[in-house]
Design an enzyme around this catalytic site. Structure first.
Site, PDB file in Angstrom:
ATOM      1  N   ASN A 186       1.053  -0.890   0.107  1.00 15.12           N
ATOM      2  CA  ASN A 186       0.019   0.146   0.098  1.00 15.12           C
ATOM      3  C   ASN A 186       1.194   1.563  -0.132  1.00 15.12           C
ATOM      4  O   ASN A 186       2.055   1.408   0.742  1.00 15.12           O
ATOM      5  CB  ASN A 186      -0.523   0.026   0.768  1.00 15.12           C
ATOM      6  CG  ASN A 186      -0.108   0.093   2.846  1.00 15.12           C
ATOM      7  OD1 ASN A 186       0.200  -0.987   2.874  1.00 15.12           O
ATOM      8  ND2 ASN A 186      -0.009   1.135   3.261  1.00 15.12           N
TER       9      ASN A 186
ATOM     10  N   ASP B 230      -5.914   0.274   3.345  1.00 21.72           N
ATOM     11  CA  ASP B 230      -4.661  -0.605   3.928  1.00 21.72           C
ATOM     12  C   ASP B 230      -4.476  -0.975   3.546  1.00 21.72           C
ATOM     13  O   ASP B 230      -4.280  -2.646   4.051  1.00 21.72           O
ATOM     14  CB  ASP B 230      -3.926  -0.391   5.213  1.00 21.72           C
ATOM     15  CG  ASP B 230      -2.702  -1.331   5.687  1.00 21.72           C
ATOM     16  OD1 ASP B 230      -2.050  -0.697   4.959  1.00 21.72           O
ATOM     17  OD2 ASP B 230      -2.880  -1.579   7.104  1.00 21.72           O
TER      18      ASP B 230
END
Length: 184
Positions: free
Chosen positions: A22, A64
């Site tokens: 991420n 995330d």
């Protein structure tokens, strides 16, 4: 996006497959754009290191969903032709199948009907069609985002049965609330 997860190797194609993680910071307001090349499945030539393809699963990841999970290699019939495939169950709640020779998206579907940050993946463009209700933008508290940052599928190892042409994997069913704030 770092690559700290699972890798697969095709000795016939001499290619290595892995995912990138991420973008940061988690507050999406602080990093505009798609944040290329985070959240991407990579196919690289092991002899030259050249990227043969990169498929970004979650452009501008807000949750995330670090895309580094299992890269499953199989050969299955697609449009009447035996095809080398890469199947990736992602933390974002979707399972992606790519042609592992060129990175073409073959399919993308929800692991579970409760996945709600995305309505579907446009198979023509490969882009997720998001549901804005579950966005994590400033001044908006999103509730009941599914999956949570842990993902519906996280870092477990899968298996593939070539006789049954089935993948087996564990899943989580955890959702989350999210309200971002600015860092000084």
């Amino acid at each position: 996006g770092t690559n700290w997860g699972w890798y697969a190797y095709d000795s016939d194609l001499e290619m290595l497959y892995y995912g990138s993680g991420n973008p940061a910071p988690w507050n999406e307001t602080m990093r505009p754009g798609d944040n290329k090349w985070t959240m991407t499945i990579w196919g690289r030539d092991v002899n030259t290191g050249e990227a043969k393809f990169g498929y970004q699963k979650t452009p501008h990841d807000e949750w995330d969903y670090a895309g580094v999970n299992y890269m499953g290699l199989s050969e299955q019939v697609v449009n009447g032709k035996l095809t080398k495939l890469l199947t990736h169950p992602d933390r974002n709640g979707l399972v992606y199948t790519l042609n592992r020779e060129d990175g073409t998206l073959v399919n993308a579907f929800k692991i579970d009907d409760t996945v709600n940050w995305v309505k579907k993946v446009d198979l023509r463009t490969g882009l997720p069609i998001r549901d804005p209700e579950y966005s994590t933008h400033m001044d908006h508290q999103a509730t009941g985002i599914c999956p949570s940052a842990m993902g519906y599928h996280n870092q477990g190892i899968e298996s593939y049965d070539p006789d049954k042409k089935l993948f087996f994997m564990g899943t989580n069913h955890i959702c989350m609330d999210w309200e971002p704030f600015m860092l000084p």
